[in-house]
Design a protein around this motif. Structure first.
Motif, PDB file in Angstrom:
ATOM      1  N   ALA A  51      68.187  49.174  33.904  1.00 11.86           N
ATOM      2  CA  ALA A  51      67.892  48.897  32.489  1.00 11.86           C
ATOM      3  C   ALA A  51      69.179  48.780  31.667  1.00 11.86           C
ATOM      4  CB  ALA A  51      67.001  49.996  31.915  1.00 11.86           C
ATOM      5  N   MET A  52      70.154  49.658  31.952  1.00 18.14           N
ATOM      6  CA  MET A  52      71.423  49.585  31.203  1.00 18.14           C
ATOM      7  C   MET A  52      72.154  48.280  31.527  1.00 18.14           C
ATOM      8  SD  MET A  52      71.438  52.213  29.283  1.00 18.14           S
ATOM      9  CE  MET A  52      69.662  52.126  29.251  1.00 18.14           C
ATOM     10  N   GLU A  53      72.069  47.867  32.793  1.00 19.05           N
ATOM     11  CA  GLU A  53      72.717  46.603  33.168  1.00 19.05           C
ATOM     12  C   GLU A  53      72.027  45.421  32.473  1.00 19.05           C
ATOM     13  OE1 GLU A  53      74.241  48.169  37.563  1.00 19.05           O
ATOM     14  OE2 GLU A  53      72.495  46.842  37.435  1.00 19.05           O
ATOM     15  N   THR A  54      70.718  45.529  32.341  1.00 20.52           N
ATOM     16  CA  THR A  54      69.981  44.465  31.645  1.00 20.52           C
ATOM     17  C   THR A  54      70.402  44.403  30.181  1.00 20.52           C
ATOM     18  OG1 THR A  54      68.141  44.912  33.134  1.00 20.52           O
ATOM     19  CG2 THR A  54      67.652  43.568  31.196  1.00 20.52           C
ATOM     20  N   LEU A  55      70.517  45.575  29.559  1.00 19.85           N
ATOM     21  CA  LEU A  55      70.970  45.591  28.152  1.00 19.85           C
ATOM     22  C   LEU A  55      72.364  44.987  28.041  1.00 19.85           C
ATOM     23  CD1 LEU A  55      69.853  49.094  26.729  1.00 19.85           C
ATOM     24  CD2 LEU A  55      68.754  46.879  26.444  1.00 19.85           C
ATOM     25  N   ASP A  56      73.222  45.287  29.033  1.00 22.12           N
ATOM     26  CA  ASP A  56      74.583  44.709  29.023  1.00 22.12           C
ATOM     27  C   ASP A  56      74.507  43.180  29.059  1.00 22.12           C
ATOM     28  OD1 ASP A  56      75.734  47.203  29.015  1.00 22.12           O
ATOM     29  OD2 ASP A  56      76.121  47.247  31.176  1.00 22.12           O
ATOM     30  N   LEU A  57      73.653  42.673  29.982  1.00 20.94           N
ATOM     31  CA  LEU A  57      73.535  41.216  30.127  1.00 20.94           C
ATOM     32  C   LEU A  57      73.060  40.564  28.828  1.00 20.94           C
ATOM     33  CD1 LEU A  57      71.897  40.769  33.652  1.00 20.94           C
ATOM     34  CD2 LEU A  57      74.145  39.962  32.907  1.00 20.94           C
ATOM     35  N   LEU A  58      72.162  41.283  28.143  1.00 22.06           N
ATOM     36  CA  LEU A  58      71.602  40.730  26.903  1.00 22.06           C
ATOM     37  C   LEU A  58      72.482  41.054  25.686  1.00 22.06           C
ATOM     38  CD1 LEU A  58      67.857  41.721  27.523  1.00 22.06           C
ATOM     39  CD2 LEU A  58      68.870  39.446  27.743  1.00 22.06           C
TER      40      LEU A  58
ATOM     41  N   PRO B 146      57.270  52.222  24.842  1.00 29.03           N
ATOM     42  CA  PRO B 146      56.570  52.390  26.120  1.00 29.03           C
ATOM     43  C   PRO B 146      57.605  52.437  27.237  1.00 29.03           C
ATOM     44  CG  PRO B 146      56.547  50.094  25.462  1.00 29.03           C
ATOM     45  CD  PRO B 146      57.232  50.843  24.348  1.00 29.03           C
ATOM     46  N   PRO B 147      57.191  52.756  28.469  1.00 29.02           N
ATOM     47  CA  PRO B 147      58.163  52.687  29.563  1.00 29.02           C
ATOM     48  C   PRO B 147      58.606  51.237  29.770  1.00 29.02           C
ATOM     49  CG  PRO B 147      56.113  53.803  30.235  1.00 29.02           C
ATOM     50  CD  PRO B 147      55.863  53.195  28.894  1.00 29.02           C
ATOM     51  N   GLY B 148      59.889  51.016  29.818  1.00 30.75           N
ATOM     52  CA  GLY B 148      60.400  49.673  30.133  1.00 30.75           C
ATOM     53  C   GLY B 148      60.496  48.754  28.934  1.00 30.75           C
ATOM     54  N   PHE B 149      60.895  47.511  29.250  1.00 31.95           N
ATOM     55  CA  PHE B 149      61.084  46.509  28.198  1.00 31.95           C
ATOM     56  C   PHE B 149      59.802  45.721  27.997  1.00 31.95           C
ATOM     57  CE2 PHE B 149      65.206  46.600  30.505  1.00 31.95           C
ATOM     58  CZ  PHE B 149      65.988  47.081  29.484  1.00 31.95           C
ATOM     59  N   ASP B 150      59.430  45.466  26.783  1.00 34.78           N
ATOM     60  CA  ASP B 150      58.496  44.381  26.502  1.00 34.78           C
ATOM     61  C   ASP B 150      59.101  43.621  25.327  1.00 34.78           C
ATOM     62  OD1 ASP B 150      57.872  45.903  24.255  1.00 34.78           O
ATOM     63  OD2 ASP B 150      55.941  46.581  25.014  1.00 34.78           O
ATOM     64  N   ASP B 151      58.456  42.545  24.909  1.00 29.10           N
ATOM     65  CA  ASP B 151      59.054  41.711  23.854  1.00 29.10           C
ATOM     66  C   ASP B 151      59.279  42.510  22.575  1.00 29.10           C
ATOM     67  OD1 ASP B 151      59.073  39.616  25.505  1.00 29.10           O
ATOM     68  OD2 ASP B 151      57.326  38.594  24.644  1.00 29.10           O
ATOM     69  N   GLN B 152      58.320  43.382  22.279  1.00 32.58           N
ATOM     70  CA  GLN B 152      58.425  44.151  21.043  1.00 32.58           C
ATOM     71  C   GLN B 152      59.614  45.119  21.098  1.00 32.58           C
ATOM     72  OE1 GLN B 152      55.741  43.725  22.929  1.00 32.58           O
ATOM     73  NE2 GLN B 152      53.986  43.140  21.679  1.00 32.58           N
ATOM     74  N   VAL B 153      59.811  45.721  22.276  1.00 30.30           N
ATOM     75  CA  VAL B 153      60.955  46.641  22.427  1.00 30.30           C
ATOM     76  C   VAL B 153      62.264  45.857  22.291  1.00 30.30           C
ATOM     77  CG1 VAL B 153      62.180  48.151  24.055  1.00 30.30           C
ATOM     78  CG2 VAL B 153      59.709  48.365  23.770  1.00 30.30           C
ATOM     79  N   LEU B 154      62.310  44.672  22.901  1.00 25.04           N
ATOM     80  CA  LEU B 154      63.532  43.863  22.783  1.00 25.04           C
ATOM     81  C   LEU B 154      63.770  43.481  21.318  1.00 25.04           C
ATOM     82  CD1 LEU B 154      63.232  41.640  25.975  1.00 25.04           C
ATOM     83  CD2 LEU B 154      64.861  43.485  25.548  1.00 25.04           C
ATOM     84  N   GLY B 155      62.677  43.180  20.610  1.00 25.23           N
ATOM     85  CA  GLY B 155      62.805  42.896  19.172  1.00 25.23           C
ATOM     86  C   GLY B 155      63.370  44.102  18.436  1.00 25.23           C
ATOM     87  N   ALA B 156      62.893  45.284  18.806  1.00 17.81           N
ATOM     88  CA  ALA B 156      63.372  46.514  18.157  1.00 17.81           C
ATOM     89  C   ALA B 156      64.850  46.744  18.469  1.00 17.81           C
ATOM     90  CB  ALA B 156      62.544  47.707  18.629  1.00 17.81           C
TER      91      ALA B 156
ATOM     92  N   ALA C 155      56.722  40.293  18.778  1.00 20.04           N
ATOM     93  CA  ALA C 155      58.096  40.808  18.668  1.00 20.04           C
ATOM     94  C   ALA C 155      58.644  40.564  17.263  1.00 20.04           C
ATOM     95  CB  ALA C 155      58.975  40.122  19.705  1.00 20.04           C
ATOM     96  N   SER C 156      58.307  39.404  16.691  1.00 17.38           N
ATOM     97  CA  SER C 156      58.848  39.112  15.349  1.00 17.38           C
ATOM     98  C   SER C 156      58.226  40.045  14.312  1.00 17.38           C
ATOM     99  CB  SER C 156      58.651  37.647  14.970  1.00 17.38           C
ATOM    100  OG  SER C 156      57.289  37.379  14.777  1.00 17.38           O
ATOM    101  N   LEU C 157      56.955  40.407  14.502  1.00 13.74           N
ATOM    102  CA  LEU C 157      56.341  41.365  13.571  1.00 13.74           C
ATOM    103  C   LEU C 157      57.025  42.735  13.697  1.00 13.74           C
ATOM    104  CD1 LEU C 157      54.155  42.199  11.512  1.00 13.74           C
ATOM    105  CD2 LEU C 157      52.669  42.744  13.448  1.00 13.74           C
TER     106      LEU C 157
END
Ligand SMILES: Nc1ncnc2c1ncn2[C@@H]1O[C@H](COP(=O)(O)OP(=O)(O)OP(=O)(O)O)[C@@H](O)[C@H]1O
Ligand SMILES: [Mg+2]
Length: 386
Positions: A283-290, A249-259, A227-229
């Protein structure tokens, strides 16, 4: 990078050519405020058709809310009372509509002020904007949107790079029919001293002008890209491109969260089926939480004409956000993908292409700029009169 506000699209088309490539353009003064809350902008250029009272109110808001941003006022007539009014609201320069040297001077002074407050930018460096295309579901049209959006942005003379963060099964390269010699995996070996000169060697250029940072050629390459890369890559690219478009990709992974941490505008692609809408809601609710990208999310409804019992209104109600673009299902889209020429390039007059190009302009804050009427050469009104 300056922001231009100008209500008349022809005038905006002329003026934007006098600004650095990729400068956002809006037609209404109230749209400037939203852009200023994102990445830093050294100046706001107010075009000649914006009423003085509106210009003054905008300048006042910028003076109070964004003191490092200079305001440059362009007028057809430089009457003495314009200067007096401009001074009262903190406008830094008033420039005649046909005086490009004066505009250049004003912009470079604005940049100087900005750098004095925020620190110097290296010569040639930009402050590019990052657009991430996302969906929790597979097959909804993320790559189709990422690729066509990138090509549409490149048509506005902007420098665009598309990053394929679908690290296991990315298909940006094949969709654009290029064979990359290097991929994002090659950046992993040099993560600690990653810089643009290294990243540049990993990019593949497409005929549209879009640069591609391809996904690993094999799924296991994904594990090398942390994710840091991913963040570091995006941070580096945005300093050298006007727009960084990220396919995911479909859904969240660490790299997507980094992006997401680096994202200015998130394009959420959905289709008219219950599992997709339900997962998009989660997914939108998850983004809200984060607390990720709370304001700048844009809903695109793909295959919006399919008769499957869900309507556009249902989608808006469930997700609590408006559909900004709806794209019909069309064999021309799939055929363009299969032929390796995105529809925006192969069929620019197709309804899907027009919708994506209009969306690209909106995302870029560029809705007022008709690219087809913009003159190829830089120059203000004086040079336009022929
Ligand atoms: N509006 C459309 N009309 C017809 N076909 C479409 C449309 N949008 C996308 N497609 C086709 O649907 C398929 C899936 O699209 P795409 O690859 O863009 O989805 P994706 O969300 O990136 O999928 P994945 O999650 O697997 O990466 C492709 O073959 C594409 O050409
Ligand atoms: Mg995809």
């Amino acid at each position: 990078m300056p922001i231009l506000v100008e209500a008349d699209s022809t005038t905006a088309g002329v003026l934007v050519n006098a600004l650095p490539a990729g400068s956002p353009v809006v037609s209404r003064a109230e749209d400037v405020d939203g852009l200023l809350t994102g990445r830093g902008h050294s100046s706001v250029v107010i075009g000649p058709t914006i009423e003085m009272a509106t210009a003054a109110a905008l300048a006042e808001r910028i003076r109070v809310g964004h003191p490092a941003t200079s305001v440059v006022l362009i007028r057809h007539d430089l009457e003495p009372n314009v200067f007096a009014q401009a001074m009262q609201v903190g406008i830094t320069a008033v420039v005649a509509a046909d005086d490009q040297p004066a505009l250049n001077t004003a912009l470079s002074r604005a940049r100087g002020t900005w750098e004095a407050i925020h620190g110097p930018t290296n010569p040639g460096e930009r402050d590019g904007r990052v657009f991430t295309v996302f969906s929790p579901k597979g097959g909804v049209g993320k790559t189709t949107m990422s690729v066509n959006l990138s090509v549409a942005l490149a048509k506005t003379r902007a420098e665009v790079v598309i990053v394929d963060l679908d690290l296991a099964f990315g298909d940006v390269a094949i969709t654009l029919q290029v064979i990359p010699e290097r991929t994002i995996t090659d950046a992993a070996e040099s993560e600690s001293d990653l810089d643009f000169s290294l990243l540049q060697q990993l990019l593949t250029r497409h005929e549209s002008g879009v640069s591609i940072l391809a996904a690993p050629t094999h799924p296991e390459g994904r594990d090398q890209v942390t994710a840091s890369l991913a963040r570091r890559v995006i941070q580096t690219l945005r300093r050298h491109f006007d727009y960084v478009v990220i396919d995911t990709p479909p859904g969240f992974d660490d790299q997507v969260l980094g992006a997401f941490d680096e994202t200015d505008e998130c394009v959420v692609v959905a289709t008219l089926d219950v599992p997709t809408i339900k997962n998009t809601k989660v997914a939108m609710e998850t983004l809200d939480l984060l607390h990720l990208i709370p304001n700048n999310r844009h809903l695109v409804l793909n295959r919006a004409d399919e008769e499957v019992g869900l309507s556009l209104a249902n989608v808006e109600e469930i997700l609590g956000m408006p559909v900004e673009v709806s794209l019909p299902s069309s064999t021309a889209v799939a055929s363009a993908t299969n032929h390796g020429r995105p529809i925006v390039l192969s069929k620019p007059d197709h309804a899907v292409s027009k919708a994506i190009e209009a969306f690209a302009r909106t995302l870029a804050g560029n809705a007022a700029t008709p690219t087809s009427t913009a003159p190829a050469k830089r120059g203000l009104f004086g040079r336009q009169k022929k």
